[in-house]
Design a protein around this motif. Structure first.
Motif, PDB file in Angstrom:
ATOM      1  N   LEU A 196       0.827  -1.207   0.000  1.00  0.00           N
ATOM      2  CA  LEU A 196       0.000   0.000   0.000  1.00  0.00           C
ATOM      3  C   LEU A 196       0.863   1.260   0.000  1.00  0.00           C
ATOM      4  O   LEU A 196       0.517   2.263  -0.642  1.00  0.00           O
ATOM      5  N   PHE A 197       1.983   1.212   0.692  1.00  0.00           N
ATOM      6  CA  PHE A 197       2.894   2.355   0.739  1.00  0.00           C
ATOM      7  C   PHE A 197       3.392   2.687  -0.662  1.00  0.00           C
ATOM      8  O   PHE A 197       3.403   3.854  -1.078  1.00  0.00           O
ATOM      9  N   GLN A 198       3.801   1.667  -1.411  1.00  0.00           N
ATOM     10  CA  GLN A 198       4.285   1.888  -2.771  1.00  0.00           C
ATOM     11  C   GLN A 198       3.175   2.375  -3.693  1.00  0.00           C
ATOM     12  O   GLN A 198       3.389   3.256  -4.545  1.00  0.00           O
ATOM     13  N   LEU A 199       1.973   1.840  -3.531  1.00  0.00           N
ATOM     14  CA  LEU A 199       0.862   2.276  -4.376  1.00  0.00           C
ATOM     15  C   LEU A 199       0.495   3.728  -4.101  1.00  0.00           C
ATOM     16  O   LEU A 199       0.126   4.476  -5.013  1.00  0.00           O
ATOM     17  N   GLN A 200       0.604   4.132  -2.839  1.00  0.00           N
ATOM     18  CA  GLN A 200       0.321   5.538  -2.551  1.00  0.00           C
ATOM     19  C   GLN A 200       1.363   6.447  -3.190  1.00  0.00           C
ATOM     20  O   GLN A 200       1.034   7.524  -3.704  1.00  0.00           O
ATOM     21  N   LEU A 201       2.613   6.017  -3.199  1.00  0.00           N
ATOM     22  CA  LEU A 201       3.642   6.802  -3.881  1.00  0.00           C
ATOM     23  C   LEU A 201       3.347   6.912  -5.370  1.00  0.00           C
ATOM     24  O   LEU A 201       3.547   7.975  -5.977  1.00  0.00           O
TER      25      LEU A 201
ATOM     26  N   PHE B 173      -7.752  12.597 -11.800  1.00  0.00           N
ATOM     27  CA  PHE B 173      -8.765  11.921 -10.990  1.00  0.00           C
ATOM     28  C   PHE B 173      -8.341  10.478 -10.693  1.00  0.00           C
ATOM     29  O   PHE B 173      -8.456  10.003  -9.554  1.00  0.00           O
ATOM     30  N   VAL B 174      -7.837   9.774 -11.700  1.00  0.00           N
ATOM     31  CA  VAL B 174      -7.411   8.380 -11.510  1.00  0.00           C
ATOM     32  C   VAL B 174      -6.293   8.289 -10.483  1.00  0.00           C
ATOM     33  O   VAL B 174      -6.330   7.453  -9.569  1.00  0.00           O
ATOM     34  N   PHE B 175      -5.302   9.149 -10.609  1.00  0.00           N
ATOM     35  CA  PHE B 175      -4.195   9.099  -9.659  1.00  0.00           C
ATOM     36  C   PHE B 175      -4.638   9.526  -8.262  1.00  0.00           C
ATOM     37  O   PHE B 175      -4.116   9.010  -7.261  1.00  0.00           O
ATOM     38  N   PHE B 176      -5.566  10.467  -8.180  1.00  0.00           N
ATOM     39  CA  PHE B 176      -6.144  10.804  -6.880  1.00  0.00           C
ATOM     40  C   PHE B 176      -6.738   9.555  -6.228  1.00  0.00           C
ATOM     41  O   PHE B 176      -6.558   9.301  -5.025  1.00  0.00           O
ATOM     42  N   GLU B 177      -7.470   8.770  -7.023  1.00  0.00           N
ATOM     43  CA  GLU B 177      -8.119   7.585  -6.463  1.00  0.00           C
ATOM     44  C   GLU B 177      -7.104   6.524  -6.057  1.00  0.00           C
ATOM     45  O   GLU B 177      -7.271   5.853  -5.028  1.00  0.00           O
ATOM     46  N   VAL B 178      -6.060   6.340  -6.848  1.00  0.00           N
ATOM     47  CA  VAL B 178      -4.997   5.407  -6.462  1.00  0.00           C
ATOM     48  C   VAL B 178      -4.392   5.832  -5.129  1.00  0.00           C
ATOM     49  O   VAL B 178      -4.210   5.020  -4.203  1.00  0.00           O
ATOM     50  N   MET B 179      -4.080   7.111  -5.019  1.00  0.00           N
ATOM     51  CA  MET B 179      -3.502   7.652  -3.795  1.00  0.00           C
ATOM     52  C   MET B 179      -4.447   7.488  -2.608  1.00  0.00           C
ATOM     53  O   MET B 179      -4.051   7.052  -1.518  1.00  0.00           O
ATOM     54  N   LEU B 180      -5.729   7.787  -2.815  1.00  0.00           N
ATOM     55  CA  LEU B 180      -6.687   7.750  -1.717  1.00  0.00           C
ATOM     56  C   LEU B 180      -7.014   6.327  -1.296  1.00  0.00           C
ATOM     57  O   LEU B 180      -7.131   6.032  -0.094  1.00  0.00           O
ATOM     58  N   ILE B 181      -7.178   5.421  -2.246  1.00  0.00           N
ATOM     59  CA  ILE B 181      -7.480   4.040  -1.883  1.00  0.00           C
ATOM     60  C   ILE B 181      -6.347   3.445  -1.064  1.00  0.00           C
ATOM     61  O   ILE B 181      -6.563   2.750  -0.066  1.00  0.00           O
ATOM     62  N   ALA B 182      -5.101   3.710  -1.473  1.00  0.00           N
ATOM     63  CA  ALA B 182      -3.964   3.235  -0.680  1.00  0.00           C
ATOM     64  C   ALA B 182      -3.962   3.872   0.706  1.00  0.00           C
ATOM     65  O   ALA B 182      -3.666   3.208   1.708  1.00  0.00           O
ATOM     66  N   SER B 183      -4.303   5.164   0.774  1.00  0.00           N
ATOM     67  CA  SER B 183      -4.310   5.844   2.077  1.00  0.00           C
ATOM     68  C   SER B 183      -5.394   5.286   2.988  1.00  0.00           C
ATOM     69  O   SER B 183      -5.215   5.233   4.205  1.00  0.00           O
ATOM     70  N   TYR B 184      -6.535   4.850   2.419  1.00  0.00           N
ATOM     71  CA  TYR B 184      -7.570   4.231   3.242  1.00  0.00           C
ATOM     72  C   TYR B 184      -7.015   2.988   3.943  1.00  0.00           C
ATOM     73  O   TYR B 184      -7.219   2.774   5.134  1.00  0.00           O
ATOM     74  N   GLY B 185      -6.322   2.153   3.155  1.00  0.00           N
ATOM     75  CA  GLY B 185      -5.751   0.945   3.735  1.00  0.00           C
ATOM     76  C   GLY B 185      -4.704   1.243   4.785  1.00  0.00           C
ATOM     77  O   GLY B 185      -4.659   0.597   5.837  1.00  0.00           O
ATOM     78  N   LEU B 186      -3.831   2.225   4.523  1.00  0.00           N
ATOM     79  CA  LEU B 186      -2.793   2.569   5.485  1.00  0.00           C
ATOM     80  C   LEU B 186      -3.381   3.138   6.770  1.00  0.00           C
ATOM     81  O   LEU B 186      -2.905   2.840   7.871  1.00  0.00           O
ATOM     82  N   LEU B 187      -4.416   3.939   6.659  1.00  0.00           N
ATOM     83  CA  LEU B 187      -5.015   4.567   7.834  1.00  0.00           C
ATOM     84  C   LEU B 187      -5.811   3.578   8.674  1.00  0.00           C
ATOM     85  O   LEU B 187      -5.739   3.586   9.907  1.00  0.00           O
ATOM     86  N   LEU B 188      -6.558   2.696   8.024  1.00  0.00           N
ATOM     87  CA  LEU B 188      -7.467   1.810   8.739  1.00  0.00           C
ATOM     88  C   LEU B 188      -6.838   0.494   9.163  1.00  0.00           C
ATOM     89  O   LEU B 188      -7.369  -0.179  10.045  1.00  0.00           O
ATOM     90  N   SER B 189      -5.722   0.104   8.562  1.00  0.00           N
ATOM     91  CA  SER B 189      -5.128  -1.195   8.855  1.00  0.00           C
ATOM     92  C   SER B 189      -4.726  -1.306  10.325  1.00  0.00           C
ATOM     93  O   SER B 189      -3.977  -0.478  10.836  1.00  0.00           O
TER      94      SER B 189
END
Length: 510
Positions: A112-117, A133-149
């Protein structure tokens, strides 16, 4: 290799993230090794990209050699290269801190760290609003996992609020993109800069509405008033390494405003040229006041740092909205500085929390503190830098900004920036007094916390060292940010470079 530089900051972390998912079963040691190799490669690529952009070259890269109006276009110039390198340097310290042990407890952390980068770098490099928009979503989806894990209780609640807020903002983003594409037939930013100036006057109200929705979305990402309430809880509840990396995410919102409203709605946009700046200046000033008051009223050290992140974004909006080469140059310097110092403060706050026992990072009580000399020194350097006191980079950034303020705005900007800086000093002095000066001896009957891991301390020192380096090498860095600001505010160079590489941009849509 040189011709492929713009795609590598996105491609390398994407490949690393995919490999990390496949190799997770081989243990944490393999994941750490692969993450380290990926970060070294990304650092080398980011430095090469910055060097290639330093002479003013704007490089457009068409993935798969598809026409720019249909495919993915990446564009590297001085500003995007600077922010890619800033993100990489921040990520190195964040990863080092996580590898001290926290990464064992977070599911899929390294992937997830690499995907957020990849999402962050893509957002800085894209030349197309839909791919933004696509890159925003890639960044945000990875951040959801990092924050909630691995989270529960308050962190889960803060994380769910963060998710809902960003999904709402993404929905508005799509609506704005649909409006722009329906009226203009393209979402490539270089082409939009041309087409808006040639648009039918009857369509201008809808184009303005779409640009207004985009402004709301970008300001929401950057936590500008009144869209900042999601950030303090989310950032203060995030694990330290994640919160440190999140320090650059508000800067993505600032960057997109700067890019879109100097390029798409810049000097070529006719009636819509520069309309956003008159709204952003008062919003930035108000956000700075509220964030400083929030820092002063914070009841925990991590909450204090979260409000300082909002204050730094507000300062950047003030610099950007003044719309001169000098203020934008000061803003770019301050952007890099504030990213590093906010990341460092999140790491120091976590180290302090772990050494205070049950008191944690609560600022309402004076608890015991282990390793107070080391932690106090780290906090002192970070506090001096973030408050804008001499001689560190925060002072240089604010002095550059205040000196560049146009005469018509001097009274408001100077008074608010100086008063809020004083409030920040008071908030940090109060924190230092409560946590370090009033620290009690450790109870003999209580078990002592484990000392900070060397890797954790090294990560905090590394981020603070970046800020010191920005002071020592302030001249070359300011020269670079000045050139980057001049390039941003002269979008004709960007447009001509894009059309020279991809003349099919202006072909009619099929």
């Amino acid at each position: 290799m040189g011709t492929h530089l713009p795609v590598l900051p996105v491609l390398l972390p994407l490949l690393a993230g995919a490999l990390l998912l496949l190799l997770e079963r081989h243990g944490i040691g393999v994941q750490r090794a692969l993450s380290t190799v990926a970060m070294v490669a990304l650092l080398a690529t980011s430095a090469a990209l910055l060097r290639a952009a330093d002479d003013g070259t704007v490089t457009m890269y068409l993935l798969g050699d598809w026409p720019a109006r249909l495919g993915i276009a990446l564009v590297a110039d001085r500003t995007s290269a600077l922010l890619v390198l800033t993100t990489t340097l921040l990520a190195i310290a964040s990863l080092l801190y996580a590898c001290a042990g926290w990464d064992r407890r977070a599911l899929h952390f390294h992937a997830l760290f690499q995907l957020q980068l990849a999402g962050l770098n893509g957002a800085f490099l894209t030349g197309d609003l839909f791919n933004l928009f696509v890159f925003f979503e890639v960044m945000l989806i990875a951040s959801y996992g990092l924050l909630l894990s691995g989270g529960r209780g308050p962190r889960m609640r803060a994380g769910l609020h963060y998710v809902v807020f960003n999904i709402t903002a993404s929905t508005l983003f799509l609506i704005a993109l649909g409006l722009l594409y329906g009226m203009l037939g393209s979402l490539n930013m270089a082409e939009l800069a041309f087409r808006i100036g040639q648009a039918d006057p009857a369509n201008l109200p809808l184009i303005r509405a779409a640009s207004g929705i985009l402004l709301v979305v970008f300001c929401a990402k950057a936590a500008l008033v009144p869209l900042y309430l999601w950030l303090p809880n989310a950032y203060s509840r995030a694990p330290a390494a994640v919160a440190a990396l999140f320090a650059v995410m508000t800067k993505v919102g600032v960057y997109t405003v700067l890019r879109v409203y100097t390029l798409v709605f810049g000097s070529e946009a006719g009636e819509l040229a520069g309309w956003a700046w008159t709204w952003l200046l008062p919003a930035g000033l108000l956000t700075l006041v509220l964030a400083s008051l929030g820092a002063l009223a914070s009841k925990s050290l991590r909450m204090l740092v979260a409000f300082l992140v909002i204050a730094s974004a507000a300062t950047l909006f003030i610099a950007v909205s003044l719309d001169t080469v000098e203020t934008v140059s000061a803003g770019l310097y301050y952007l890099v500085h504030s990213t590093f110092v906010a990341g460092a403060l999140f790491l120091v706050a976590d180290l302090v929390r772990r050494q205070r026992g049950v008191a944690g990072d609560n600022l309402d009580v004076a608890g015991p503190l282990r390793h107070s000399a080391l932690l106090g020194a780290l906090f002192a350097v970070a506090a001096v830098s973030t408050s804008g006191m001499p001689p560190l980079s925060g002072f240089l950034g604010k002095v550059l900004l205040l000196e560049a303020v146009p005469a018509t705005n001097v009274a408001w900007v100077w008074s608010i920036v100086l008063v809020t800086s004083l409030l920040t000093v008071v908030a940090l002095a109060r924190t230092a007094s409560q946590v370090f000066w009033r620290a009690r001896p450790w109870p003999e009957t209580a078990s002592s916390p484990a000392p900070p891991q060397p890797a954790q301390v090294a990560a905090a020192i590394l981020l603070l060292g970046y800020g010191i380096a920005m002071t020592l090498f302030g001249g070359p860095i300011m020269r670079y940010t000045g050139d980057a600001a001049a390039q941003l505010l002269a979008p004709a160079d960007y447009i001509n470079a894009a059309h020279g590489t991809a003349p099919q941009l202006r072909e009619p849509s099929p």
